[in-house]
Scaffold this motif. Structure first.
Motif: not given
Length: 298
Positions: A209-213, A226-232, A243-244, A282-284
């Protein structure tokens, strides 16, 4: 009245594609032979092979690959030369019906697309043609004994893949039980060719999961900085990965177009790089953030 053009139309009619879907190790390869016979299908695509009338006519088996990821790529016809070889034979063979085996509907859809075939018109799930007891037995055989099946006679496997051939077995199937149809009382003796794949001798290689993240983070940064990731959040099963991704996007973003582009970019990049199947992204959107221009104006 006899129509002379009817036979011509039938001769050049498109291939009808069937699909048998089920998780790895649930007995798809073995049961595909009886399923194909029931529907008048003479051609099967399974694990990188094109099989016609119980003979391997093109492709190469994923079970011959030395790594698990290599086997996944071969089963998905990731290599252009591999899929072009199969597509060329399919065009020459004038096949009317074909059965594609896969672990998910997405997988069989992708295989059909890559081999220039129509999308499946009939999808059968392994649960439709096998009891829970049969599926559990097949799973145990795969997990405990490492047994895999190629749906051709043993003589054909010995000729093409002597390195991985293990042995062969015969099972009798009642059509009444198999198809849950009271009118089908006859049965059939089926041979299953058992092999031990090269990759199973060395153990399975999986992506953490770490590598996929990390891959997801690189994909997002490459597609749109410009898109900022908060959680995966990563969910996995035998069919593939889901992936969510929770993100922040800048104000003024055309959300529909940007998000769809980002989803497809992540899927394409990760599947191409690893060979694994991404079932869903899925993107939130958590927040709409201010751009630098807006901050300065304030």
């Amino acid at each position: 009245m006899f129509n002379p053009f009817e036979k011509i139309a039938q001769k050049f009619s498109p291939i009808t594609v069937y699909a048998l879907v089920g998780e790895s190790g649930t007995g798809k390869s073995f049961r595909s032979k009886l399923l194909a016979a029931e529907h008048g299908i003479t051609t099967i695509i399974d694990d990188g092979l094109l099989i016609q009338d119980e003979k391997i006519i093109a492709g190469h088996s994923a079970k011959r690959e030395k790594t698990y990821m290599g086997a996944v790529r071969a089963a998905l016809f990731d290599d252009k030369e591999h899929r072009d070889d199969i597509a060329k034979v399919l065009k020459k063979s004038r096949i009317k019906k074909i059965l594609i085996l896969g672990t998910s509907e997405k997988m069989v859809s992708k295989i059909a697309m890559r081999l220039q075939l129509p999308q499946p018109t009939k999808i059968i799930h392994i649960e439709d043609i096998a009891t829970r007891e049969d599926i559990d037995k097949a799973r145990k055989s795969r997990q405990v004994e490492g047994k895999h099946v190629i749906p051709v006679p043993s003589i054909e496997v010995k000729k093409n893949y002597p390195q991985i051939f293990s042995n062969s077995m015969h099972d009798f199937f009642s059509k009444k039980l198999f198809f849950k149809n009271k009118n089908k009382k006859s049965g059939k003796m089926l041979e299953k060719s058992i092999v031990q794949p090269e990759f199973s001798k060395k153990g399975r290689v999986e992506i953490s999961e770490a590598a996929l993240t990390q891959m997801v983070m690189h994909c997002v940064a490459e597609c749109d900085p410009e898109v900022k990731i908060k959680k995966i959040l990563i969910k996995t099963n035998n069919r593939g990965y889901k992936l969510i991704i929770t993100i922040d996007v800048p104000f003024g973003t055309q959300l529909t177009g940007k998000i769809h582009k980002l989803q497809q970019f992540i899927i394409d990049k990760i599947e191409t790089f690893t060979g694994i199947l991404i079932e869903e992204v899925s993107i939130i959107i958590d927040k709409i953030t201010k751009t630098d221009a807006i901050k300065k104006s304030n």
